[in-house]
Scaffold this motif. Sequence first.
Motif, PDB file in Angstrom:
ATOM      1  N   LEU A  22       0.827  -1.220   0.000  1.00  0.00           N
ATOM      2  CA  LEU A  22       0.000   0.000   0.000  1.00  0.00           C
ATOM      3  C   LEU A  22       0.855   1.260   0.000  1.00  0.00           C
ATOM      4  O   LEU A  22       0.544   2.225  -0.690  1.00  0.00           O
ATOM      5  CB  LEU A  22      -0.923  -0.001   1.217  1.00  0.00           C
ATOM      6  N   VAL A  26       0.231   3.783  -3.009  1.00  0.00           N
ATOM      7  CA  VAL A  26      -0.394   5.046  -2.634  1.00  0.00           C
ATOM      8  C   VAL A  26       0.521   6.220  -2.986  1.00  0.00           C
ATOM      9  O   VAL A  26       0.072   7.260  -3.437  1.00  0.00           O
ATOM     10  CB  VAL A  26      -0.736   4.988  -1.121  1.00  0.00           C
ATOM     11  N   GLN A  29       0.212   6.752  -6.651  1.00  0.00           N
ATOM     12  CA  GLN A  29      -1.106   7.287  -6.950  1.00  0.00           C
ATOM     13  C   GLN A  29      -1.177   8.786  -6.641  1.00  0.00           C
ATOM     14  O   GLN A  29      -1.787   9.560  -7.355  1.00  0.00           O
ATOM     15  CB  GLN A  29      -2.104   6.517  -6.092  1.00  0.00           C
ATOM     16  N   ASP A  35      -4.202  15.806  -7.482  1.00  0.00           N
ATOM     17  CA  ASP A  35      -3.849  16.820  -6.496  1.00  0.00           C
ATOM     18  C   ASP A  35      -2.456  17.413  -6.694  1.00  0.00           C
ATOM     19  O   ASP A  35      -2.205  18.520  -6.281  1.00  0.00           O
ATOM     20  CB  ASP A  35      -4.107  16.356  -5.051  1.00  0.00           C
ATOM     21  N   ARG A  67       2.273  11.813   2.365  1.00  0.00           N
ATOM     22  CA  ARG A  67       1.429  12.712   3.142  1.00  0.00           C
ATOM     23  C   ARG A  67       1.713  12.461   4.610  1.00  0.00           C
ATOM     24  O   ARG A  67       1.784  11.349   5.067  1.00  0.00           O
ATOM     25  CB  ARG A  67      -0.041  12.464   2.825  1.00  0.00           C
TER      26      ARG A  67
ATOM     27  N   ARG B 154      -6.502   1.882  -0.643  1.00  0.00           N
ATOM     28  CA  ARG B 154      -6.020   2.606  -1.807  1.00  0.00           C
ATOM     29  C   ARG B 154      -7.099   3.556  -2.335  1.00  0.00           C
ATOM     30  O   ARG B 154      -6.820   4.725  -2.638  1.00  0.00           O
ATOM     31  CB  ARG B 154      -5.631   1.630  -2.907  1.00  0.00           C
ATOM     32  N   ASP B 157      -7.511   6.575  -0.213  1.00  0.00           N
ATOM     33  CA  ASP B 157      -6.457   7.557  -0.448  1.00  0.00           C
ATOM     34  C   ASP B 157      -6.753   8.385  -1.694  1.00  0.00           C
ATOM     35  O   ASP B 157      -6.531   9.588  -1.743  1.00  0.00           O
ATOM     36  CB  ASP B 157      -5.109   6.858  -0.596  1.00  0.00           C
ATOM     37  N   ARG B 158      -7.283   7.699  -2.684  1.00  0.00           N
ATOM     38  CA  ARG B 158      -7.649   8.366  -3.932  1.00  0.00           C
ATOM     39  C   ARG B 158      -8.738   9.406  -3.664  1.00  0.00           C
ATOM     40  O   ARG B 158      -8.671  10.531  -4.150  1.00  0.00           O
ATOM     41  CB  ARG B 158      -8.149   7.296  -4.900  1.00  0.00           C
ATOM     42  N   ILE B 160      -9.426  10.874  -0.902  1.00  0.00           N
ATOM     43  CA  ILE B 160      -8.876  11.987  -0.107  1.00  0.00           C
ATOM     44  C   ILE B 160      -8.214  12.993  -1.048  1.00  0.00           C
ATOM     45  O   ILE B 160      -8.375  14.203  -0.895  1.00  0.00           O
ATOM     46  CB  ILE B 160      -7.877  11.467   0.958  1.00  0.00           C
ATOM     47  N   GLY B 161      -7.503  12.478  -2.062  1.00  0.00           N
ATOM     48  CA  GLY B 161      -6.913  13.355  -3.069  1.00  0.00           C
ATOM     49  C   GLY B 161      -7.978  14.173  -3.782  1.00  0.00           C
ATOM     50  O   GLY B 161      -7.801  15.369  -4.028  1.00  0.00           O
ATOM     51  N   ASN B 164      -9.267  16.842  -1.581  1.00  0.00           N
ATOM     52  CA  ASN B 164      -8.283  17.914  -1.439  1.00  0.00           C
ATOM     53  C   ASN B 164      -8.169  18.792  -2.671  1.00  0.00           C
ATOM     54  O   ASN B 164      -7.584  19.867  -2.610  1.00  0.00           O
ATOM     55  CB  ASN B 164      -6.896  17.323  -1.147  1.00  0.00           C
ATOM     56  N   SER B 165      -8.669  18.310  -3.800  1.00  0.00           N
ATOM     57  CA  SER B 165      -8.460  19.098  -5.011  1.00  0.00           C
ATOM     58  C   SER B 165      -9.753  19.499  -5.708  1.00  0.00           C
ATOM     59  O   SER B 165      -9.788  20.500  -6.410  1.00  0.00           O
ATOM     60  CB  SER B 165      -7.578  18.316  -5.996  1.00  0.00           C
ATOM     61  N   LEU B 205      -3.181   6.671   5.477  1.00  0.00           N
ATOM     62  CA  LEU B 205      -4.129   7.704   5.049  1.00  0.00           C
ATOM     63  C   LEU B 205      -3.882   9.047   5.736  1.00  0.00           C
ATOM     64  O   LEU B 205      -4.242  10.101   5.193  1.00  0.00           O
ATOM     65  CB  LEU B 205      -5.568   7.238   5.281  1.00  0.00           C
ATOM     66  N   ALA B 206      -3.287   9.025   6.913  1.00  0.00           N
ATOM     67  CA  ALA B 206      -2.874  10.256   7.610  1.00  0.00           C
ATOM     68  C   ALA B 206      -3.996  11.276   7.778  1.00  0.00           C
ATOM     69  O   ALA B 206      -3.805  12.461   7.546  1.00  0.00           O
ATOM     70  CB  ALA B 206      -1.671  10.875   6.891  1.00  0.00           C
TER      71      ALA B 206
END
Lengths: 92, 276
Positions: A22, A26, A29, A35, A67, B154, B157-158, B160-161, B164-165, B205-206
């Motif tokens: 991952l 990630v 990605q 972004d 991140r 995964r 995470d996508r 979240i991107g 964010n945008s 993922l933070a």
Amino acid sequence: MSLLKFLGLSNRKSAQIARERLQIVVSHQRMEGGDVEFLPKMRNELITVISKYIKIDKDQINVQLLRNGSCSVLELNITLPTPQEQVAKETT
Amino acid sequence: MTKLESKIIVVTSGKGGVGKTTSSAAIGAELALRGHKTVVVDFDIGLRNLDLIMGCERRVIYDFVNVIQGDANLSQTLIKDKRIENLYVLPASQTRDKDALTTEGVEQVLNDLRKEFAFIICDSPAGIERGALMALYFADEAVIVTNPEVSSVRDSDRIIGVLNSRSRKAEQNGELKKHLLITRYMLNRVQRGEMLSIEDVQDILAIPLLGVIPESPSVLNASNNGIPITLDANSDAKRAYQHAVSELLGEKTGALNNKGWTKIFGGLRIFNRSPA
Ligand SMILES: Nc1ncnc2c1ncn2[C@@H]1O[C@H](COP(=O)(O)OP(=O)(O)O)[C@@H](O)[C@H]1O
Ligand SMILES: [Mg+2]
């Protein structure tokens, strides 16, 4: 049942393998995703600049965006060739 | 004019089948139980399911798309829950496609809902196409539902991107508050090293943790009966959702470190402890 399984070691590995896979997928990605659009381009430019000074394979340069809470860390990893490899490359 | 400080919260994930609809219903019902006027909006146009999980499928007359297209008004379309006060559902259309969700139309409906409701919970469809983008675009906060499993993490995470945008908050250089909700967690498999742990998922993922919902047979049971899990009989999943809602409301539950969650799953019943 294998000894590893008996000790619970092979099982412990599957979550760890998942974590490692991952982290890589990630980070790629995040570079490709919308972004941070400039990253792939920047990576290519970095490769151009670096290979002006160091003989290096494209895939020896690894640019990752990590991140970290509210901020992101840009990590640049360059694996330098050993002297032997360099010689070998120059003679081919 | 906005009567109260209302919040639009999108429940999203990228991946399908991870528990968005279950969580939207559970969180919406719990907020209403606590006295907050709440509407849960189904953005899954063409594949509506929220009505079933909330147990109001036989009372759907008009839907979200009817409202956008002016065929019905909101008060005709909103379904009021029969069990508790303060809880409403805005069902999705079953026959239209997601292109019916225009940005202007969605904005208008959400603005109207803001006048009435303290919380607007948007149940997102899977994917990152029109329906999902519309569900998240106007959000003030996002709950990212994630299973401890590679493809779900995964996709989270996508998304979240994307948050964010491509959310309006992001476009205006604002901050969209994000919460991680881990669902279908199995402590015994984590302890055996067979499943990603809470820390593993959080590390990748933070974003701050809102809660952890255990894999629980009571979820299927509740959905069979059309009862949001938080309105159903006491269960581990119900307590976990109650805790997540306390966190969402900014109450410090003291359970949101890994020790706390481990205690919960360890059966120490920290859920029954009233927040300090
Ligand atoms: N905590 C849980 N324990 C057991 N099953 C769950 C849990 N959360 C969700 N499920 C099940 O997973 C399936 C998908 O849930 P759903 O909420 O419809 O996901 P989504 O809306 O993300 O597609 C449903 O069958 C639901 O009952
Ligand atoms: Mg759903």
